[in-house]
Design an enzyme around this catalytic site. Structure first.
Site, PDB file in Angstrom:
ATOM      1  N   LYS A  14      -2.213 -11.304  -2.533  1.00 16.57           N
ATOM      2  CA  LYS A  14      -2.930 -10.927  -1.366  1.00 16.57           C
ATOM      3  C   LYS A  14      -4.270 -10.240  -1.835  1.00 16.57           C
ATOM      4  O   LYS A  14      -5.417 -10.680  -1.057  1.00 16.57           O
ATOM      5  CB  LYS A  14      -2.109  -9.784  -0.765  1.00 16.57           C
ATOM      6  CG  LYS A  14      -0.899  -9.989  -0.228  1.00 16.57           C
ATOM      7  CD  LYS A  14       0.013  -8.820   0.453  1.00 16.57           C
ATOM      8  CE  LYS A  14       0.240  -7.647  -0.563  1.00 16.57           C
ATOM      9  NZ  LYS A  14       1.094  -7.952  -1.388  1.00 16.57           N
ATOM     10  N   ARG A  89       3.526  -1.939   6.494  1.00 13.08           N
ATOM     11  CA  ARG A  89       4.533  -2.380   5.424  1.00 13.08           C
ATOM     12  C   ARG A  89       5.950  -1.922   6.103  1.00 13.08           C
ATOM     13  O   ARG A  89       6.750  -2.057   5.407  1.00 13.08           O
ATOM     14  CB  ARG A  89       4.249  -1.663   4.088  1.00 13.08           C
ATOM     15  CG  ARG A  89       3.667  -2.532   2.846  1.00 13.08           C
ATOM     16  CD  ARG A  89       3.652  -1.476   1.776  1.00 13.08           C
ATOM     17  NE  ARG A  89       3.720  -2.130   0.484  1.00 13.08           N
ATOM     18  CZ  ARG A  89       2.840  -2.594  -0.238  1.00 13.08           C
ATOM     19  NH1 ARG A  89       1.515  -2.522   0.242  1.00 13.08           N
ATOM     20  NH2 ARG A  89       3.038  -3.098  -1.437  1.00 13.08           N
ATOM     21  N   ARG A 128      -0.165  -9.110 -15.227  1.00  9.58           N
ATOM     22  CA  ARG A 128      -1.286  -8.300 -15.175  1.00  9.58           C
ATOM     23  C   ARG A 128      -1.102  -7.032 -15.316  1.00  9.58           C
ATOM     24  O   ARG A 128      -2.141  -6.246 -15.769  1.00  9.58           O
ATOM     25  CB  ARG A 128      -1.377  -8.435 -13.422  1.00  9.58           C
ATOM     26  CG  ARG A 128      -2.492  -7.489 -12.864  1.00  9.58           C
ATOM     27  CD  ARG A 128      -2.863  -7.246 -11.359  1.00  9.58           C
ATOM     28  NE  ARG A 128      -1.515  -6.567 -10.844  1.00  9.58           N
ATOM     29  CZ  ARG A 128      -1.205  -6.502  -9.545  1.00  9.58           C
ATOM     30  NH1 ARG A 128      -2.060  -7.076  -8.715  1.00  9.58           N
ATOM     31  NH2 ARG A 128      -0.396  -5.925  -9.390  1.00  9.58           N
ATOM     32  N   ARG A 134      -2.180  -0.713 -14.185  1.00 10.13           N
ATOM     33  CA  ARG A 134      -1.469  -0.203 -12.735  1.00 10.13           C
ATOM     34  C   ARG A 134      -0.058   0.257 -13.366  1.00 10.13           C
ATOM     35  O   ARG A 134       0.446  -0.732 -14.096  1.00 10.13           O
ATOM     36  CB  ARG A 134      -1.414  -1.058 -11.979  1.00 10.13           C
ATOM     37  CG  ARG A 134      -2.526  -1.150 -10.952  1.00 10.13           C
ATOM     38  CD  ARG A 134      -2.143  -2.129  -9.847  1.00 10.13           C
ATOM     39  NE  ARG A 134      -1.041  -1.978  -8.920  1.00 10.13           N
ATOM     40  CZ  ARG A 134      -0.987  -2.827  -7.977  1.00 10.13           C
ATOM     41  NH1 ARG A 134      -2.058  -3.488  -7.329  1.00 10.13           N
ATOM     42  NH2 ARG A 134       0.282  -2.656  -7.304  1.00 10.13           N
ATOM     43  N   ARG A 146       9.954  -2.408  -6.154  1.00  7.58           N
ATOM     44  CA  ARG A 146       9.165  -2.907  -5.428  1.00  7.58           C
ATOM     45  C   ARG A 146       9.541  -3.926  -4.472  1.00  7.58           C
ATOM     46  O   ARG A 146       9.390  -4.106  -3.349  1.00  7.58           O
ATOM     47  CB  ARG A 146       7.904  -3.195  -6.154  1.00  7.58           C
ATOM     48  CG  ARG A 146       7.033  -2.078  -6.569  1.00  7.58           C
ATOM     49  CD  ARG A 146       5.931  -2.196  -7.518  1.00  7.58           C
ATOM     50  NE  ARG A 146       4.988  -3.051  -7.091  1.00  7.58           N
ATOM     51  CZ  ARG A 146       4.099  -3.537  -7.994  1.00  7.58           C
ATOM     52  NH1 ARG A 146       4.171  -3.350  -9.001  1.00  7.58           N
ATOM     53  NH2 ARG A 146       2.997  -4.374  -7.330  1.00  7.58           N
TER      54      ARG A 146
HETATM   55  P1  AP5 Z   1      -2.761  -9.913  -6.519  1.00  8.12           P
HETATM   56  O1  AP5 Z   1      -3.894 -10.690  -5.851  1.00  8.12           O
HETATM   57  O2  AP5 Z   1      -3.074  -8.917  -7.047  1.00  8.12           O
HETATM   58  O3  AP5 Z   1      -1.396  -9.885  -5.570  1.00  8.12           O
HETATM   59  P2  AP5 Z   1      -0.999  -8.741  -4.469  1.00  8.12           P
HETATM   60  O4  AP5 Z   1      -0.107  -9.556  -3.269  1.00  8.12           O
HETATM   61  O5  AP5 Z   1      -2.000  -7.920  -4.100  1.00  8.12           O
HETATM   62  O6  AP5 Z   1      -0.115  -8.105  -5.447  1.00  8.12           O
HETATM   63  P3  AP5 Z   1       0.055  -6.403  -5.404  1.00  8.12           P
HETATM   64  O7  AP5 Z   1       0.646  -6.050  -6.779  1.00  8.12           O
HETATM   65  O8  AP5 Z   1      -1.380  -5.713  -4.919  1.00  8.12           O
HETATM   66  O9  AP5 Z   1       0.991  -6.151  -4.393  1.00  8.12           O
HETATM   67  P4  AP5 Z   1       1.518  -4.874  -3.878  1.00  8.12           P
HETATM   68  O10 AP5 Z   1       1.776  -5.149  -2.502  1.00  8.12           O
HETATM   69  O11 AP5 Z   1       2.617  -4.299  -4.485  1.00  8.12           O
HETATM   70  O12 AP5 Z   1       0.612  -3.479  -4.212  1.00  8.12           O
HETATM   71  P5  AP5 Z   1      -0.145  -2.810  -3.330  1.00  8.12           P
HETATM   72  O13 AP5 Z   1      -1.334  -2.211  -3.966  1.00  8.12           O
HETATM   73  O14 AP5 Z   1      -0.495  -3.231  -1.808  1.00  8.12           O
HETATM   74  O15 AP5 Z   1      -2.083 -10.942  -7.605  1.00  8.12           O
HETATM   75  C1  AP5 Z   1      -1.044 -10.422  -8.693  1.00  8.12           C
HETATM   76  C2  AP5 Z   1      -1.484 -11.205 -10.096  1.00  8.12           C
HETATM   77  O16 AP5 Z   1      -1.429 -12.370  -9.977  1.00  8.12           O
HETATM   78  C3  AP5 Z   1      -2.777 -11.085 -10.197  1.00  8.12           C
HETATM   79  O17 AP5 Z   1      -2.850 -10.836 -11.900  1.00  8.12           O
HETATM   80  C4  AP5 Z   1      -3.572 -12.208 -10.044  1.00  8.12           C
HETATM   81  O18 AP5 Z   1      -4.702 -12.567 -10.747  1.00  8.12           O
HETATM   82  C5  AP5 Z   1      -2.455 -13.281 -10.084  1.00  8.12           C
HETATM   83  N1  AP5 Z   1      -2.359 -14.475  -9.196  1.00  8.12           N
HETATM   84  C6  AP5 Z   1      -3.093 -14.369  -7.921  1.00  8.12           C
HETATM   85  N2  AP5 Z   1      -2.937 -15.730  -7.350  1.00  8.12           N
HETATM   86  C7  AP5 Z   1      -2.608 -16.548  -8.395  1.00  8.12           C
HETATM   87  C8  AP5 Z   1      -2.024 -17.838  -8.410  1.00  8.12           C
HETATM   88  N3  AP5 Z   1      -2.430 -18.741  -7.192  1.00  8.12           N
HETATM   89  N4  AP5 Z   1      -1.651 -18.399  -9.206  1.00  8.12           N
HETATM   90  C9  AP5 Z   1      -1.380 -17.710 -10.441  1.00  8.12           C
HETATM   91  N5  AP5 Z   1      -1.517 -16.303 -10.575  1.00  8.12           N
HETATM   92  C10 AP5 Z   1      -2.147 -15.688  -9.526  1.00  8.12           C
HETATM   93  O19 AP5 Z   1       0.650  -1.399  -3.039  1.00  8.12           O
HETATM   94  C11 AP5 Z   1       1.107  -0.610  -4.277  1.00  8.12           C
HETATM   95  C12 AP5 Z   1       1.623   0.542  -3.895  1.00  8.12           C
HETATM   96  O20 AP5 Z   1       1.085   1.463  -2.961  1.00  8.12           O
HETATM   97  C13 AP5 Z   1       3.037   0.275  -3.136  1.00  8.12           C
HETATM   98  O21 AP5 Z   1       4.186   0.149  -4.051  1.00  8.12           O
HETATM   99  C14 AP5 Z   1       3.230   1.693  -2.322  1.00  8.12           C
HETATM  100  O22 AP5 Z   1       3.790   2.739  -3.381  1.00  8.12           O
HETATM  101  C15 AP5 Z   1       1.690   2.004  -1.907  1.00  8.12           C
HETATM  102  N6  AP5 Z   1       1.359   1.399  -0.743  1.00  8.12           N
HETATM  103  C16 AP5 Z   1       0.356   0.554  -0.519  1.00  8.12           C
HETATM  104  N7  AP5 Z   1       0.104   0.212   0.738  1.00  8.12           N
HETATM  105  C17 AP5 Z   1       1.326   0.969   1.296  1.00  8.12           C
HETATM  106  C18 AP5 Z   1       1.694   1.217   2.686  1.00  8.12           C
HETATM  107  N8  AP5 Z   1       1.067   0.432   3.534  1.00  8.12           N
HETATM  108  N9  AP5 Z   1       2.649   2.015   3.055  1.00  8.12           N
HETATM  109  C19 AP5 Z   1       3.278   2.660   2.105  1.00  8.12           C
HETATM  110  N10 AP5 Z   1       2.988   2.491   0.620  1.00  8.12           N
HETATM  111  C20 AP5 Z   1       1.888   1.829   0.479  1.00  8.12           C
HETATM  112 MG    MG Z   2      -2.852  -5.795  -4.201  1.00  9.28          MG
END
Ligand code: AP5
Ligand code: MG
Length: 191
Positions: A14, A89, A128, A134, A146
């Site tokens: 994402k 979410r 990552r 992180r 997660r």
């Molecule tokens: P990346 O692009 O970072 O993927 P992502 O989907 O953004 O993954 P996240 O870990 O950010 O998802 P998340 O939903 O758990 O985290 P968030 O910050 O929202 O890619 C991942 C890796 O893969 C990278 O190293 C990238 O380089 C690699 N990659 C990408 N594309 C690729 C490809 N095509 N091929 C190979 N490699 C590739 O949430 C974190 C925490 O915050 C949650 O657990 C929760 O506690 C809190 N939180 C956030 N939002 C909310 C909400 N709305 N409500 C409640 N809690 C929330």
């Molecule tokens: Mg992300």
């Protein structure tokens, strides 16, 4: 306004795809994960409250996240549109978002969901974790937590948008460029 949701499990790409999408289409990137990590870095009361939930792979309470999104909207009154990443979410967050967008006389154009196998997701996140700093990436147990939170609390959000005929699945494996191309095709049909 043109508003999109980029949906998908942790590690589905994402954040990676969001950077390209906002650049090409001039949208404002709203990543609740990034906003929360900024609050933590600045040691604000909100950040201090959120940190424990995030470190354990749990969701931050809805009212905290919804309040944060609402104030982000206030700071971007002239936006052409928003790209939501990692939000909504929960079904409660999706309903709150519908109401907030309603007040702005706009709505979600589409939900693009990145489809990636769990094996690939774990590989990406552990990889990552070696460099991201992180805390929720380094421990496989937290990564699995997660995923289970995603299955139980976030997947029902897909149903919310399927009912409104706005949900689209996109193959999230392949090169970053290939995936971006599939996303652009869907956006171009709608923008
Ligand atoms: P990346 O692009 O970072 O993927 P992502 O989907 O953004 O993954 P996240 O870990 O950010 O998802 P998340 O939903 O758990 O985290 P968030 O910050 O929202 O890619 C991942 C890796 O893969 C990278 O190293 C990238 O380089 C690699 N990659 C990408 N594309 C690729 C490809 N095509 N091929 C190979 N490699 C590739 O949430 C974190 C925490 O915050 C949650 O657990 C929760 O506690 C809190 N939180 C956030 N939002 C909310 C909400 N709305 N409500 C409640 N809690 C929330
Ligand atoms: Mg992300």
């Amino acid at each position: 306004m043109f508003n999109l949701i980029l949906f998908g499990p942790p590690g589905s790409g994402k954040g990676t795809q969001s950077d390209y999408i906002v650049e090409k289409y001039g949208l404002i990137h709203l990543s609740t994960g990034n906003l929360l990590r900024e609050e933590i870095a600045q040691e604000t009361p909100l950040g201090i409250e959120a940190k424990n939930f995030m470190d354990n792979g749990q969701l931050v309470p809805d009212e905290v996240v919804i309040g944060m999104v609402d104030s982000y909207f206030d700071k971007h009154e002239d936006a052409k549109g928003f790209l939501f990443d990692g939000f909504p979410r929960t079904v409660a967050q999706a309903e709150a978002l519908d109401k907030l967008l309603d007040l702005k006389k706009t709505q979600i154009a589409a939900v693009l969901a990145l489809d990636v196998s769990e094996e690939e997701l774990i590989k990406r996140l552990l990889n990552r974790g070696k460099t991201s700093g992180r805390s929720d990436d380094t421990n496989e147990e937290v990564i699995r937590k997660r995923f289970s939170v995603y299955t139980n609390e976030t997947k029902p959000v897909a149903e919310h948008y399927k009912k409104a005929d706005k949900f689209l699945s996109i193959k999230g494996e392949g090169t970053v460029d290939e995936i971006f191309e599939s996303i652009c095709k869907e956006i171009d049909k709608r923008i």
